[in-house]
Every structure is written in structure tokens, then in C-alpha cells.
Design an enzyme around this catalytic site. Structure first.
Site, short mmCIF file in Angstrom:
data_model
loop_
_atom_site.label_atom_id
_atom_site.label_comp_id
_atom_site.label_asym_id
_atom_site.label_seq_id
_atom_site.Cartn_x
_atom_site.Cartn_y
_atom_site.Cartn_z
N HIS A 293 -16.76 0.66 -0.17
CA HIS A 293 -16.73 1.62 -1.28
C HIS A 293 -18.13 1.88 -1.87
O HIS A 293 -18.55 3.02 -2.02
CB HIS A 293 -15.81 1.13 -2.40
CG HIS A 293 -14.41 0.81 -1.95
ND1 HIS A 293 -13.79 1.47 -0.93
CD2 HIS A 293 -13.50 -0.09 -2.40
CE1 HIS A 293 -12.56 0.99 -0.77
NE2 HIS A 293 -12.37 0.02 -1.65
N LEU B 147 0.84 -1.20 0.00
CA LEU B 147 0.00 0.00 0.00
C LEU B 147 0.88 1.25 0.00
O LEU B 147 0.64 2.20 -0.75
CB LEU B 147 -0.93 0.00 1.22
CG LEU B 147 -1.82 1.23 1.39
CD1 LEU B 147 -2.81 1.36 0.24
CD2 LEU B 147 -2.58 1.19 2.71
C1 BG6 Z 1 -9.56 -1.95 -2.85
C2 BG6 Z 1 -9.86 -3.42 -2.93
O1 BG6 Z 1 -10.08 -1.41 -1.67
O2 BG6 Z 1 -10.14 -1.29 -3.94
C3 BG6 Z 1 -9.37 -3.99 -4.23
O3 BG6 Z 1 -9.24 -4.09 -1.85
C4 BG6 Z 1 -9.90 -3.20 -5.41
O4 BG6 Z 1 -9.72 -5.35 -4.37
C5 BG6 Z 1 -9.64 -1.72 -5.20
O5 BG6 Z 1 -9.24 -3.65 -6.56
C6 BG6 Z 1 -10.30 -0.89 -6.27
O6 BG6 Z 1 -9.86 0.43 -6.16
P1 BG6 Z 1 -9.75 1.34 -7.46
O7 BG6 Z 1 -9.34 2.67 -6.92
O8 BG6 Z 1 -8.74 0.71 -8.34
O9 BG6 Z 1 -11.11 1.34 -8.09
#
Ligand code: BG6
Length: 519
Positions: free
Chosen positions: A264, A17
Site C-alpha cells: 500500500h 474478505l
Molecule cells: C490490509 C491489511 O491490506 O489493509 C490490514 O492487511 C490493514 O492489516 C488494511 O488494516 C488497511 O486498509 P484500510 O482500507 O482500512 O486503510
């Protein structure tokens, strides 16, 4: 907002990360002049490595472009300290290092602020928070703690984490730094020390997610059509064209609902569904988000469709992922779940949240489908849809009906299209992490998850997750091919909740298949 100097301490600096998101975001802010003057970035992790190795590691994902000089300057403000996560002596060493740097930089008392960014696996959240509080907490400036999901696995584990972290870092805390007492001065020269916790959900840092409130509350047109009278159903969709390759170990424990939907997509839902806050103040916004979450019933297993991808066209299935320990895993990599919001605005309007790995495209969007026109003069013309395209190809577009131009009187479907790449050609959209770290520095809590919000979010999903974890007899995991649109049952599933696909309309949004890298 932060008076004085800041030390940003990245805990877990040797991890994924940190190198993929945290450091590139810090560099992005630095390059554009958004990090405060006199900032110092200190990486901390267990790995023993020298300064060069550290810099190599944390800058490998930074896209420098023409800013090589800036990168060199950025490296000059970054240092590394290695130490254990459960050992006071290691933290004291870190504190000493920071204090020495504060002294060298000539930071006056009362202005020595610290931001702790925990880019760490959840297993060490609590020991690290304890070690920091005991040993590294700023006594002469403010403290800000940034944490990132997973915040537990269900209501119980999340509440446990919240209690433990809450005992150390409260949502908003003011304490008094008694310089006067230490220096035997008059008691009225105490300074206030603020400490705050920032729970990141990086979707809240995305440009189009931040735009939802402006769109809703700054337009009379949308504001009035935003309820059960006009909206038939809402879909919030997350699609990724790749599987869990390399992340199977982590993913298998969590599954797509915990990984993407409970956080999300639910955050996006709350912004779409909440009432108008009394102001744009962060607590006013978060109050409204919590209120709408309180109106959502826990999701019933009957209102879900679950899937797991299987190999196709030379791509491996989920169970073939080498990082997966349980080769009989029933963890869903796809889910569609329906939230029902029991309030005056939304009763009867299904909110369908869909997310999947290894699908046919990369896309995140919100789609509000409006009712059919009553007594329609033009027969079965298609429904209006408002689409907020979160990524890629950020856009807001409205599908609507229009007369076929020319001699024809036929009604055709077309769109009003605000595509960012054509409207704001020069614009470079900041990465979500850049925007959120800037919010931390500016002390703006609006785009972070409050403790009661998190609690409510888990209440909606915990009963369902427990059923899935227990492989309850009602749980059916449907296979779908890598690279497909998801389980074949999906089309009927969304239809059941009112989504109407107009098969006659020969309409496609022009940017539907445009390669994101061209954006
Ligand atoms: C993360 C998940 O929180 O969000 C991942 O753990 C996912 O699995 C990612 O791929 C998606 O984020 P973004 O910003 O690429 O849409």
C-alpha cells in the site's frame, strides 16, 4: 466495455474478505446502477450452505439504509455453489451451473464473459487458478481474474506465484474462439477472447490516492515544486488505533512491512515520485511506476526503525493476542523505513514510510516537507508542507506562513485547506473496492499492480525482510505502548532524515482530531 453479459464468480465466498469487502462493494455498484445489465453473481467456496444461509452471510456487512428494495433485487442475482478448491469435478459442476444460467438469461455466443474474483488465502491461489482455467474459463467471452495480496512473502515466492499464475492467465491475453471451426463455418468468423489478470492493491482504489496524479500533473504550481530543489523530505504515514486482535495468526507470518508497507505505502510512493506518463493510458502509467521503482535501492537495516506494541491501559500487547501461536514472536507491528530514489528528481530526498498497528489514532497521509526559505527575512519561519490526507477526513492542505492579521507583523503558520467534507458536502466517497471492481468491468488496468511492478517492489524489501525473519543481530525491535505514537525513538529517527518539526509554531490542522464517523 464488456459486450454481453457478465457472471462474477466470487471464489472464497464464505470468507471474511468476501463478506466484508467484495459483496458490499458489489452491492454498492449494483445500487448505483454500475453493474452491467444481465449480471449474475455466483459465490463459490468449500462450505456447504443453503441459499438463505449464503445470502445471510454475504449481506451481513452491507449498509442498506433506505435501499431495502435494492438489496432484495441484489439477492435475486446472487447464487451459491459449493465445491473443493483442488477438484476438477467440483469446477465442472460450477461451470455447468454458470452455463445453465447463461442459457436461461439468453446470452448469445461470444458474449458470455466471466470475472473470477479470488477472495482466497494464498495457499490455494494456484490450485484454484488451475481448476478455473481447465474447467470454468469462458470459451465464448472474455475472462478476467482478480487476485489480492499477499502475492508471496519475498522475491522468490512472489516470482514463483507469478510464474504459475502467468502460465494460466497472462497480464493481457488474446486468443481466438473458433466458433467457425465448431460450427463448420468459414474460418474467418473467429472471435477474439481476451483474458486479463488484475492484481488488487486496494489503496489504489482510494479517492485521494487516485487524486495524486491530477494534483501533480494538472497544476503548474505543484508540478514545478515537485523535486529535490524544493522538497526536503517526504513522509507517508499509516496509523491504526487497533492491534491485530483476532488476526494474529495471519499477521505473525507477515508483519507490518509485508502487510502494509511493501504494497500500500509503496504504491502511494510510486505515484508521488514517478515522472509524468506520456498519457493516462494504463500501460503508460504503469511504465512510469516501474521506472521509479527501478531507481530505489534495497532498504538498508540501518535505515529502519522497528517496533512491537506492548499492553497499556487495559489493552493487550501483541504477544498477548490469543490468535498468536508464537508467544515469543519478534514480528514487527510498527516500522519506519527510508527509501532513497536515485534519479535526477529525487536524489538526496528521503522518503520515509511509516506504518503501525495499535497507535494513538487512525490516519493515512502523505506529507511533503519543503526546504527552509533561503535568506529568510522573517527569521526561522516554519517550513511549508503539503499534506495529502488519504483517510479519514480526506483533504489536501498546504501549511504556509502568513502575517498575523491585525496590527502585529509577526509571521504565523496557517494553511490553505481543501477539506473534502466541507468543500464537497454532498459527496459520498465510494469504497476502494467499489471503484476497483468497476475498473475491472470497464477494463481499466491503471489501478492494478503489473507483474514487473510487483517484482520490483519485492526487490526493494526482500533483503531487509530476510534479515528481520532471521533475527539478524542488526535487527532491534523496540517496544511501544498500545495507543501511543510508536516507539519513543521515532522522533529522533525522522529528524535524522531531515524532518523538521517546528516547536514554536502553534499550528494544528483543524480536522486533526475530528471523529471520522462525523465525516
Ligand atoms: C490490509 C491489511 O491490506 O489493509 C490490514 O492487511 C490493514 O492489516 C488494511 O488494516 C488497511 O486498509 P484500510 O482500507 O482500512 O486503510
Amino acid at each position: 466495455e464488456l459486450q454481453g453479459a457478465v457472471t462474477i464468480i466470487v471464489l472464497g465466498a464464505s470468507g471474511d474478505l468476501a463478506k466484508k469487502k467484495t459483496y458490499p462493494a458489489l452491492f454498492g455498484l449494483y445500487r448505483n446502477g454500475f453493474l452491467p445489465e444481465n449480471v449474475h453473481i455466483v459465490g463459490y467456496a468449500r462450505t456447504k450452505m443453503d441459499h438463505e444461509e449464503y445470502l445471510k452471510r454475504v449481506t451481513q456487512y452491507i449498509k442498506v439504509g433506505v435501499d431495502q428494495d435494492k438489496l432484495e433485487e441484489f439477492k435475486a442475482i446472487a447464487s451459491y455453489v459449493s465445491g473443493q478448491y483442488d477438484d476438477d469435478a467440483s469446477y465442472q459442476n460450477l461451470d455447468k451451473f454458470i452455463q445453465e444460467s447463461e442459457t436461461q438469461r439468453g446470452i448469445p455466443s461470444g458474449r458470455k464473459n466471466r470475472v473470477f474474483y479470488m477472495a482466497l488465502p494464498p495457499s490455494v491461489f494456484i490450485p484454484v487458478a488451475k481448476g478455473l482455467k481447465r474447467n470454468v474459463y469462458a470459451k465464448e467471452g472474455s475472462n478476467r481474474l482478480v487476485v489480492e495480496k499477499p502475492f508471496g512473502m519475498d522475491s522468490e515466492s512472489s516470482n514463483h506465484l507469478a510464474r504459475e499464475l502467468g502460465a494460466l492467465f497472462t497480464e493481457n491475453e488474446v486468443s481466438h474462439w473458433k466458433r467457425c471451426a465448431q460450427e463448420k463455418l468459414l474460418l474467418n468468423c473467429c472471435s477474439e477472447i481476451f483474458s486479463k489478470i488484475y492484481r488488487i492493491d486496494h489503496y489504489l482504489g482510494k479517492e485521494m490516492v487516485k487524486n495524486v496524479m491530477n494534483l501533480r500533473f494538472a497544476n503548474v504550481l505543484f508540478g514545478h515544486a515537485w523535486d529535490r530543489t524544493y522538497v526536503d523530505n517526504v513522509q507517508i504515514t499509516f496509523k491504526e488505533p487497533f492491534g491485530t486482535e483476532g488476526r494474529g495468526g495471519y499477521f505473525d507470518e507477515f508483519g507490518i512491512i509485508r502487510d502494509v508497507i511493501q504494497n500500500h505505502l509503496l504504491q502511494v510512493l510510486t505515484l508521488i515520485a514517478m515522472e509524468r506518463p506520456i498519457s493516462t493510458d494504463s500501460e503508460a502509467i504503469r511504465d512510469e511506476k516501474v521506472k521509479v521503482l527501478k531507481c530505489i535501492q534495497p532498504i538498508a537495516i540501518q535505515d529502519t526503525l522497528l517496533g512491537q506494541y506492548v499492553g497499556a491501559d487495559g489493552k493487550p500487547g501483541y504477544l498477548e493476542d490469543e490468535t498468536l501461536k508464537n508467544k515469543d514472536s519478534l514480528t514487527p507491528t510498527f516500522a519506519a523505513v527510508v527509501c532513497r530514489i536515485n534519479n535526477e528528481r529525487w536524489e538526496g530526498v528521503p522518503f520515509i514510510l511509516k506504518a503501525g498497528k495499535a497507535l494513538n489514532e487512525a490516519k493515512v497521509e502523505v506529507r511533503l516537507q519543503f526546504h527552509h526559505v533561503a535568506g529568510n527575512l522573517y527569521g526561522g519561519s516554519a517550513r511549508n508542507e503539503l499534506v495529502i490526507r488519504i483517510q479519514p477526513n480526506e483533504a489536501v492542505y498546504m501549511k504556509f506562513n502568513n502575517k498575523q492579521p491585525g496590527l502585529s507583523y509577526q509571521t504565523i503558520q496557517t494553511d490553505l485547506d481543501l477539506s473534502y467534507h466541507s468543500r464537497y458536502a454532498e459527496l459520498s466517497i465510494p469504497d476502494a473496492y467499489e471503484s476497483l471492481i468497476l475498473d475491472v468491468l470497464r477494463n481499466d488496468h491503471s489501478n492494478f499492480v503489473r507483474d514487473d511492478e510487483l517484482d520490483r517492489a519485492w526487490k526493494i524489501f526482500t533483503p531487509l525482510l530476510h534479515k528481520i525473519d532471521a533475527h539478524d543481530s542488526d535487527v532491534h525491535i523496540k517496544p511501544y505502548a498500545y495507543g501511543s505514537r510508536g516507539p519513543k525513538e521515532l522522533e529522533d529517527f525522522v529528524k535524522k532524515y531531515g524532518y523538521h518539526r517546528d516547536t514554536k509554531a502553534d499550528y494544528q490542522w483543524p480536522l486533526q482530531n475530528v471523529n471520522p464517523s462525523a465525516n
